[in-house]
Design a protein around this motif. Structure first.
Motif, short mmCIF file in Angstrom:
data_model
loop_
_atom_site.label_atom_id
_atom_site.label_comp_id
_atom_site.label_asym_id
_atom_site.label_seq_id
_atom_site.Cartn_x
_atom_site.Cartn_y
_atom_site.Cartn_z
N HIS A 206 8.36 -1.74 -4.94
CA HIS A 206 7.38 -0.98 -5.70
C HIS A 206 6.78 -1.82 -6.82
O HIS A 206 7.33 -2.86 -7.22
CB HIS A 206 8.04 0.26 -6.31
CG HIS A 206 8.80 1.08 -5.32
ND1 HIS A 206 8.22 1.59 -4.19
CD2 HIS A 206 10.10 1.48 -5.29
CE1 HIS A 206 9.12 2.27 -3.50
NE2 HIS A 206 10.27 2.21 -4.14
N SER B 237 3.36 0.17 -1.66
CA SER B 237 3.42 0.79 -2.99
C SER B 237 3.06 -0.21 -4.08
O SER B 237 2.53 0.17 -5.12
CB SER B 237 4.80 1.40 -3.24
OG SER B 237 5.82 0.44 -3.10
N ALA C 281 -0.65 -0.42 -4.37
CA ALA C 281 -1.17 0.85 -4.92
C ALA C 281 -0.84 1.03 -6.39
O ALA C 281 -1.28 2.01 -7.01
CB ALA C 281 -0.58 2.01 -4.12
N ASP D 122 2.65 9.20 -7.42
CA ASP D 122 2.00 7.95 -7.01
C ASP D 122 2.63 7.40 -5.73
O ASP D 122 1.93 6.92 -4.83
CB ASP D 122 2.12 6.90 -8.12
CG ASP D 122 1.36 7.25 -9.38
OD1 ASP D 122 0.41 8.06 -9.30
OD2 ASP D 122 1.71 6.71 -10.45
N ALA E 236 0.95 6.80 -2.05
CA ALA E 236 0.99 5.50 -1.37
C ALA E 236 1.52 5.66 0.05
O ALA E 236 1.02 5.02 0.99
CB ALA E 236 1.87 4.53 -2.16
#
Length: 423
Positions: free
Chosen positions: A159, A202, A205, A224, A228
């Motif tokens: 992430h 992720s 994004a 979020d 994603a």
């Protein structure tokens, strides 16, 4: 074959790149395994895991096997003891033994953050790094491919992490550079492309965009991650094309093919050439240079032998699925000869190829539901008078239990280079 159940799967060999999956195509699956660290496990700051919502959206029963503080690669804790929560330390129990139709792997965040050099996270015999992470993730995907199928494997990149997040954490998990972290992101993207599985980027994004502690998502950050995942993509490299040849307790891998025999959580690399392998249906995961990883199931059987010189189907001959043999089968000197090569269901779309040599003799190739070639439930795949040598290549359109050749007059027939392939 992988377990089915997911929709929105990109057709094989389309060559499509960056196709949207989650947001534009419905995806339904009955059961899902999720593996990862504390972000997948959820609960930090009272925020549930983003996987909970995704499983509900998909209508899936969720088995969340995530473990806080773990990495994908094998590794010991600070005291030198193995960390059984790390995925490669306990792959079978965490991702294979639980029954499920799909798997979501969101590892790499802690792997990418780790910069310790004291060996306390190194219980795998190599230094942790992006190349090792890619090798281990690739190994996971090889073992998952025969179980879940290409369309039901989801890989989530490490992430997004802020600059402050790179300096946040316990000993060994602080001080990573941006470039060092992104090398793990690239590794995940590359492995997803090699297998043609779904990629949730992720990192690209910027998810999670907000956190409770510079690492774990808050409620908005969780949303979020969900967004994603709904924007997942598939990169489909060209399919690998090769012939894997089985035989009596062996399988032959042609030059230019990288192949593994996969049995549950175990995988064994196969060398180019002849390899020993157990009889029965075996899962082989393989690729050619520039092609994607493929999963094939090959039925390994006994050695081919000559046809019986009577009218009784010979059930001992060991021709098998996806196997080619150069052994000749000589049917000579009688009015009728028939042979059952495989007493099992022949699926629709089975491909049968062989060379047949005869002199003015009518030869029939049939599938049957009964033990003789004279019943009514037959599919005639070939009915031809052969002069010389003819190569036959036919596809079945019925599902039958028996296979046989039949000659309708005295004469000699030689069947050569016989091959059966599942469609």
């Amino acid at each position: 074959m992988g377990k089915s159940g997911g929709e929105g799967v990109i057709a094989l060999g389309t060559g499509l790149t960056g196709c949207r999956i989650g947001g534009q195509l419905s995806y339904r699956v009955a059961s899902l395994i999720a593996v990862g660290d504390s972000i997948v496990q959820g609960g930090v700051g009272g925020v549930p895991s983003f996987v909970d919502t995704i499983a509900e959206t998909w209508g899936a029963n969720l088995t969340n096997m995530a473990t806080s503080g773990t990495i994908l690669q094998n590794g010991n804790d600070a005291g030198g003891a193995p960390r059984s929560g790390n995925l490669m330390d306990n792959l079978e129990a965490r991702s294979i033994t639980p029954e499920a139709e799909a798997i979501l792997c969101a590892y790499g965040f802690n792997d990418a953050r780790y910069v310790g050099t004291d060996g306390t996270a190194n219980g795998y015999g190599h230094t942790l790094g992006p190349a090792e992470f890619a090798a281990d993730l690739r190994s996971c995907c090889r073992r998952w491919l025969p179980i879940f199928g290409r369309g039901n494997i989801w890989l989530v990149t490490p992430h997004h992490i802020s600059d402050v997040g790179l300096t946040t954490g316990s000993t060994g998990f602080t001080g990573q550079t941006r470039a060092g972290f992104e090398a793990y992101v690239t590794a995940c993207r590359d492995v997803a492309a090699e297998f043609g599985v779904k990629l949730v980027d992720s990192y690209a994004a910027g998810a999670p965009g907000s956190t409770v502690d510079n690492l774990h998502p808050d409620a908005a950050g969780r949303d979020d991650l969900i967004a994603a995942l709904k924007a997942a993509t598939v990169t489909a490299p060209p399919p690998s094309l090769a012939t894997l040849t089985g035989g009596a307790g062996e399988i032959t891998i042609p030059a230019g093919v990288e192949a593994y025999h996969v049995d549950g959580a175990a995988e064994v690399a196969l060398a180019v050439g002849t390899n020993s392998i157990s009889a029965g249906e075996q899962a082989i995961v393989w690729r050619t240079s520039g092609g994607r990883w493929e999963s094939s199931r090959v039925l390994i059987g006994a050695a081919p032998s000559a046809l019986a010189l009577d009218t009784t189907p010979d059930g001992t001959l060991g021709w098998t699925v996806n196997v080619a043999t150069s052994a000749s089968c000589d049917m000579s000197g009688a009015t009728e000869r028939n042979h059952r090569s495989w007493a099992a269901d022949w699926p629709v779309g089975t491909r049968v190829t062989f060379d047949v040599t005869a002199s003015g003799l009518r030869v029939l190739l049939r599938l049957n539901n009964i033990a003789t070639l004279n019943g009514g439930e037959n599919e005639t795949l070939m009915d031809q008078t052969i002069n010389g040598t003819v190569t036959l290549d036919v596809l079945t359109t019925q599902s039958e239990a028996y296979f046989g050749f039949l000659t309708l007059a005295p004469g000699d027939v030689v069947i050569d280079n016989f091959r059966v392939e599942l469609g």
